[in-house]
Design an enzyme around this catalytic site. Structure first.
Site, PDB file in Angstrom:
ATOM      1  CB  CYS A   2      -0.950   0.078   1.183  1.00  0.00           C
ATOM      2  SG  CYS A   2      -2.098  -1.283   1.291  1.00  0.00           S
ATOM      3  NE  ARG A  27       4.592   1.654  -0.093  1.00  0.00           N
ATOM      4  CZ  ARG A  27       5.580   1.346   0.732  1.00  0.00           C
ATOM      5  NH1 ARG A  27       6.819   1.519   0.350  1.00  0.00           N
ATOM      6  NH2 ARG A  27       5.335   0.871   1.927  1.00  0.00           N
ATOM      7  CD1 TRP A  73      -0.236  -6.288  -3.273  1.00  0.00           C
ATOM      8  CD2 TRP A  73      -0.430  -6.880  -1.132  1.00  0.00           C
ATOM      9  NE1 TRP A  73       0.042  -7.633  -3.177  1.00  0.00           N
ATOM     10  CE2 TRP A  73      -0.061  -8.013  -1.877  1.00  0.00           C
ATOM     11  CE3 TRP A  73      -0.609  -7.009   0.245  1.00  0.00           C
ATOM     12  CZ2 TRP A  73       0.133  -9.268  -1.290  1.00  0.00           C
ATOM     13  CZ3 TRP A  73      -0.418  -8.256   0.831  1.00  0.00           C
ATOM     14  CH2 TRP A  73      -0.048  -9.370   0.071  1.00  0.00           C
ATOM     15  CG  ASN A  99       1.555   0.604   4.200  1.00  0.00           C
ATOM     16  OD1 ASN A  99       1.288  -0.577   3.975  1.00  0.00           O
ATOM     17  ND2 ASN A  99       2.783   1.076   4.181  1.00  0.00           N
ATOM     18  N   GLY A 100      -0.629  -1.205   6.331  1.00  0.00           N
ATOM     19  CA  GLY A 100      -0.271  -2.068   7.461  1.00  0.00           C
ATOM     20  C   GLY A 100      -1.432  -2.985   7.793  1.00  0.00           C
ATOM     21  CD  GLU A 484      16.193 -13.617  -8.777  1.00  0.00           C
ATOM     22  OE1 GLU A 484      15.633 -14.161  -7.797  1.00  0.00           O
ATOM     23  OE2 GLU A 484      15.853 -12.494  -9.194  1.00  0.00           O
ATOM     24  CE  LYS A 488      12.875 -11.556 -10.799  1.00  0.00           C
ATOM     25  NZ  LYS A 488      13.559 -11.431  -9.592  1.00  0.00           N
ATOM     26  CD  GLU A 491       9.165 -11.836  -9.512  1.00  0.00           C
ATOM     27  OE1 GLU A 491       8.607 -11.456  -8.482  1.00  0.00           O
ATOM     28  OE2 GLU A 491      10.386 -11.717  -9.695  1.00  0.00           O
ATOM     29  CG  HIS A 507      17.430 -37.409  -6.166  1.00  0.00           C
ATOM     30  ND1 HIS A 507      17.735 -38.696  -5.776  1.00  0.00           N
ATOM     31  CD2 HIS A 507      18.610 -36.796  -6.396  1.00  0.00           C
ATOM     32  CE1 HIS A 507      19.051 -38.844  -5.762  1.00  0.00           C
ATOM     33  NE2 HIS A 507      19.599 -37.702  -6.140  1.00  0.00           N
ATOM     34  CE  LYS A 606      11.197  -3.278  -6.303  1.00  0.00           C
ATOM     35  NZ  LYS A 606      11.770  -4.444  -6.971  1.00  0.00           N
TER      36      LYS A 606
HETATM   37  C1  F6R Z   1      11.061 -10.831  -6.601  1.00  0.00           C
HETATM   38  C2  F6R Z   1      11.047  -9.840  -5.547  1.00  0.00           C
HETATM   39  C3  F6R Z   1      10.716 -10.274  -4.176  1.00  0.00           C
HETATM   40  C4  F6R Z   1      11.583  -9.533  -3.157  1.00  0.00           C
HETATM   41  C5  F6R Z   1      11.119  -9.874  -1.732  1.00  0.00           C
HETATM   42  C6  F6R Z   1      12.008  -9.233  -0.691  1.00  0.00           C
HETATM   43  O1  F6R Z   1      11.417 -10.295  -7.827  1.00  0.00           O
HETATM   44  O2  F6R Z   1      11.289  -8.684  -5.786  1.00  0.00           O
HETATM   45  O3  F6R Z   1      10.826 -11.645  -4.034  1.00  0.00           O
HETATM   46  O4  F6R Z   1      12.911  -9.905  -3.346  1.00  0.00           O
HETATM   47  O5  F6R Z   1       9.816  -9.445  -1.565  1.00  0.00           O
HETATM   48  O6  F6R Z   1      11.989  -7.851  -0.800  1.00  0.00           O
HETATM   49  P1  F6R Z   1      13.125  -6.961  -0.172  1.00  0.00           P
HETATM   50  O7  F6R Z   1      14.385  -7.268  -0.876  1.00  0.00           O
HETATM   51  O8  F6R Z   1      12.671  -5.560  -0.402  1.00  0.00           O
HETATM   52  O9  F6R Z   1      13.208  -7.310   1.284  1.00  0.00           O
END
Ligand code: F6R
Length: 611
Positions: A2, A27, A73, A99-100, A484, A488, A491, A507, A606
């Site tokens: 949020c 956000r 969010w 927010n929270g 990773e 990517k 998501e 396995h 984010k």
């Molecule tokens: C994936 C992504 C998330 C963040 C995770 C941690 O692309 O961005 O998996 O890595 O939410 O976020 P931070 O690094 O801000 O603690």
């Protein structure tokens, strides 16, 4: 999660709120809303993105020089118009953005229902706004006291901005657990979940602390805590610039951020490696160097992509510094009663510096006597403020929800830490130390050569855009890169993808392989090269499609893989920084070709400030 924005001053508030919400949309983008104070308090809110809100507002009156805004969010209640913020109390006295999460909302709601309150939404926020109103009306106190009393009874996290219908010349803001920044102008104040909605107007900001309450009129700011003790506002200059948050000529922030990596990695290194490339100096952790070099154990906590960076960190610290390392999901670590000793060093990795689980894990380990080191990108965010020392990654603002440049900068910071500690502990001999430093400084140029191959990588992406599943394999340093790469893809393109250590394939996951299964193999030249070549053969024997990331000039894998993407040769410990780039590019193009919203993938946000 949020985003909150607010304005009080002499300018028209609406355009400031809308622009601010667009900047904060990363956000959360389930719904957006604003409330404008203009004689009465007028709220407009809409499910969807900020552009949907703008369309909804259309030609309606948007006058008023005081206003609050929110981009959501969803936590409590599905994304719809009713659950969107701002929320107004039943008798119209208070309007609030939040927010929270209010954890004891169910209990408070029950009490309020007994007192005759009814609720339109399913949100915890509507409970809070009515709780404040109930105190205000029953106890006949002013708005500020009602807010402080309410917040002293609330369990949970909040960043809030509140407007009271009886005190329309002021806004009240409060923070606990969720970030809130005040921008200080001339006869005006701005509020934001971060500084991005503010920097266009002022570079003077105050980062609110937990339990701070700010009472703002256009001329004045009073800062206190919930207990009514005066707090001294600490005004700081914010370093962020407009250019940094602009998409420029790129179609998406994610693509811009992928292309920024030669620069962002350079910015992580800058000023930390001597000109003659003989030494690393990490000023931010220098005071804790003794603790770091004598640590019996390093615990790395993080979430998501940052956790993958942490896994690379584990391999680095164990190889070069010879310290045992545990890499933990912050959410698991904090709830499983882990053994923490005072000679442990906990490294928390976070791009945003606001991730709720990572923050809570730090607090817990700190209480138990561990030394806490942060690796964060956002300067002044909550995590660096909780740590004993740290290394800022200086990757620049990352707006695309899928993390790219933050990851490579985190890995760069971890490399510098591991090499430094290894050298100080005497487990990394001088010649290799210098070779690794030199190799690290060459990474930005090497990444540029990989970026030049984008068109070829896009062609490969177009062949696999309709896949339903994908497998990512790697060994050693390249196993976290496989994880990773899979994250990517899933998501942003919503293709199911799994990352595995290549040897684990037999396995279980090997059962998934058929002619429709793309298998991305990260297989540059390292000590397990021969082994991964065998793993590729195992995939090919089952008709899987192999897309391999290999070292330039590799002929062995070229003969067996369906496609190869070459990256420049480097020491195996440096390889994660190069090999992840083609995987980022492939995911980006697959997502674009599938018509997905790359920068704002569904259900994500984010900054994950809820646990
Ligand atoms: C994936 C992504 C998330 C963040 C995770 C941690 O692309 O961005 O998996 O890595 O939410 O976020 P931070 O690094 O801000 O603690």
């Amino acid at each position: 999660m949020c985003g909150i924005v607010a304005y009080i001053g002499e300018r028209k508030a609406y355009p400031i709120l809308i622009k601010g919400l667009q900047r904060l949309e990363y956000r959360g983008y389930d719904s957006a809303g604003v409330a404008l104070v203009n004689g009465s308090i007028n709220s407009y809110k809409r499910m969807g993105k900020v552009k949907d809100l703008e369309e909804f507002v259309g030609d309606s009156s948007t006058d008023g020089t005081i206003g609050i805004g929110h981009t959501r969010w969803a936590t409590h209640g599905e994304p719809n118009d009713t659950n969107a913020h701002p929320h107004t109390s039943m008798n119209g006295k208070f309007t609030l953005v939040h927010n929270g999460i209010i954890e004891n909302y169910a209990h408070l709601k029950k009490e309020l229902v007994n007192r005759g309150y009814d609720f339109k939404s399913e949100t915890d926020t509507e409970v809070l706004v009515n709780f404040i109103e109930n105190i205000y009306l029953e106890q006949k106190v002013d708005a500020e006291l009602a807010v402080r009393v309410a917040l002293s009874k609330v369990v949970g996290a909040y960043g809030l901005v509140i407007s009271c219908a009886d005190e329309k010349d002021k806004l009240i803001a409060a923070r606990k657990g969720s970030p809130l920044v005040i921008g200080v102008g001339q006869n005006e104040y701005f509020l934001g979940s971060d500084a991005s909605p503010i920097i266009e107007y002022t570079d003077q900001v105050i980062y609110m602390n937990d339990e701070d309450v700010a009472i703002l009129t256009k001329e004045d700011l009073v800062l206190k805590n919930i207990q009514n003790d005066a707090q001294k506002p600490k005004i700081q200059k914010v370093e962020l610039t407009i250019d940094e948050i602009d998409k420029g000529d790129y179609e998406h922030y994610m693509l811009k951020e992928i292309y920024e990596q030669p620069t962002s990695i350079m910015d992580t290194i800058r000023g930390r490696i001597t000109m003659d490339k003989s030494k690393i100096f990490l000023g931010g952790i220098n005071d804790e160097m003794q603790k770091l070099t004598t640590a019996k154990r390093i615990i790395i906590v993080a979430c998501g992509t940052s956790w993958h960076a942490g896994m690379v960190g584990e391999y680095l610290f164990e190889e070069f510094a010879r310290v045992p390392v545990e890499v933990e999901y912050a959410s698991e670590f904090r709830y499983r009663n882990p053994v923490i000793n005072s000679d442990d060093v906990l490294i928390a990795i976070s791009q945003s510096g606001e991730t709720a689980d990572t923050l809570a894990a730090i607090k817990m380990a700190k209480e138990q006597g561990a030394t806490i080191i942060g690796i964060c990108n956002v300067v002044g965010s909550s995590i660096p403020r909780e740590t004993h020392a740290g290394v800022y990654t200086h990757a620049g603002v990352e707006i695309g929800v899928a993390s790219t440049k933050a990851f490579t900068s985190q890995v760069t910071a971890l490399m510098m830490m591991a090499f430094t500690i290894g050298q100080k502990r005497g487990s990394l001999y001088d010649e290799l130390y210098k070779q690794l430093i030199n190799e690290l400084t060459l990474v930005p140029e090497k990444i540029k050569t990989i970026l030049e191959k984008t068109a070829d990588i896009k062609d490969i992406a177009s062949l696999y855009k309709d896949a339903n599943n994908a497998l990512y394999l790697g060994r050693g340093y390249l196993f976290p890169v496989a994880l990773e790469g899979a994250l990517k893809l899933k998501e942003i393109s919503y293709i199911h993808a799994e990352g595995y250590p290549a040897a684990e394939m037999k396995h279980g996951p090997i059962a998934l392989i058929d002619e429709n299964m793309p298998v991305f193999v990260v297989a540059t030249k390292d000590k397990s090269y021969e082994k991964i070549v065998s793993n590729i053969q195992e995939v090919k024997a089952r008709n899987g499609k192999v897309i391999a990331v290999v070292t330039e000039g590799d002929t062995t894998i070229k003969k067996m893989a369906d496609h190869v993407i070459e990256v420049p040769d480097c020491h195996e410990a440096i390889a994660p920084l190069l090999t992840v780039i083609p995987l980022q590019i492939i995911s980006y193009h697959i997502a674009v070709l599938r018509g997905c919203d790359v920068d704002q993938p569904r259900n994500l946000a984010k900054s994950v400030t809820v646990e």
